[in-house]
Design an enzyme around this catalytic site. Sequence first.
Site, PDB file in Angstrom:
ATOM      1  CB  SER A 143      -0.917   0.093   1.074  1.00  0.00           C
ATOM      2  OG  SER A 143      -1.967   1.054   0.939  1.00  0.00           O
ATOM      3  CG  ASP A 357       6.146  24.044   1.081  1.00  0.00           C
ATOM      4  OD1 ASP A 357       5.251  23.520   1.480  1.00  0.00           O
ATOM      5  OD2 ASP A 357       6.807  24.712   1.556  1.00  0.00           O
ATOM      6  CG  HIS A 410      -5.527  -2.568   0.233  1.00  0.00           C
ATOM      7  ND1 HIS A 410      -4.929  -2.009  -1.245  1.00  0.00           N
ATOM      8  CD2 HIS A 410      -4.996  -2.081   1.238  1.00  0.00           C
ATOM      9  CE1 HIS A 410      -3.817  -1.020  -0.524  1.00  0.00           C
ATOM     10  NE2 HIS A 410      -3.832  -1.297   0.691  1.00  0.00           N
TER      11      HIS A 410
END
Length: 432
Positions: A143, A357, A410
Amino acid sequence: MTSYRQPGVVLTDRYFTVPLDHTDPGGEQLELYGREVVAASRAADELPWLVYLEGGPGHGARRFTGKQAWLARAVEDYRVLLLDQRGTGRSTPRNRQTLAPLGGPEAQAAHLARFRADSIVRDCETVRRELTGGAPWSVLGQSFGGFCATHYLSTAPEGLREVFITGGLPSLDGHADDVYRAAYPRIQRKVEAHYARYPQDVARARRIAAHLAEHPTTLPGGYTLTPEAFQSLGILLGGGDGSHQLHYLLEDAFIRVGARHELSDAFREAVQAQLSFAGHPLYALLHEAIYGQDGRPTAWSAERVRGEFPQFDAARALDGDAPLLFTGETIHPWHFETDPALRPLRECAELLAARADWTPLYDAGRLAANEVPVAAAVYHDDMYVDAAHSLDTARAIRGLRTYVTDEYEHDGVRASGGRVLDRLISLVRGEV
């Protein structure tokens, strides 16, 4: 170092020191923890190292007992390092308790900005040089750990012998908004599949949400359970047995007390355990930051994008007769109001959401010229990581081989025993 035994394996606790900011190696330092695991029968052998990077962000490496899950396959060939990424597990953990002494929200947010994949990979390189004497090692990324492995391929491929990624090939250039626009339809499919399996849960979920709309409930640990918080139990639906877990949770929700029904203590306790971020607060704080890289703030992306999918609105569902839709791997501003482990960090979370940023995490040119053997498991309807995004990235990484499957969800690398990892090892070695 301390070594000890569990069935079939020898474990060794290892500690490493890394700088908070790798551009300032003489500045503040962090301690990292890794658990070395080797098969007892091969403890004295010279074996290649495999470092495991857990999913998350914000989760320490899984605590296995003996040769559980994929570890049994791994220790056949490797000496494994289960690394707690910075800020997690035993690696200088960061939570409301340890962040408070660092200063106000601005100082906390600036500190946590150094806990993304770029810093984690530089940590790995520091650890690798200490453990291997400079030799490349193998990486298994589950993951978010796969996101870190993809960054590793972009920035320090010379440190890599081979890479295995499970459910963790990220979009190389997608903003968080793109991630969540793709996620909500997948989440809805998982919820609809759950209700098809357990049709009785449609009425149960509506009843619980309606009760919470009238009676917001405080759970044993201080968590405020609202209809929206209740919906977030849908995160369970991304795992192989998650639908069954959710069903059993819902069927025990109410208990008769005299002439009325109320939410049972057992239900409250179980929900608290599922929803609390006390053990992994960085998951909530940094979950959207892992997608920030194009100069735009994430700005509570999951919350904003949810507005484009009104069928997830609990009040709207309860006003009509539609099934209540659970949500999934999404973080919202209200998490920092409902969860006592997160409430002191609300201002820090706001600053991270507004940050613009973030630096790029992936180098498309370098990935296109990749020479490191890489194999990735892609789960065809993964609720957490979009399969289409993953396959686009797979095509962008030179030489990467995929194992695309609908057999697992998953958590396939764990749920499959050693089968998924064995398949990836075979792909990397050219055996299939």
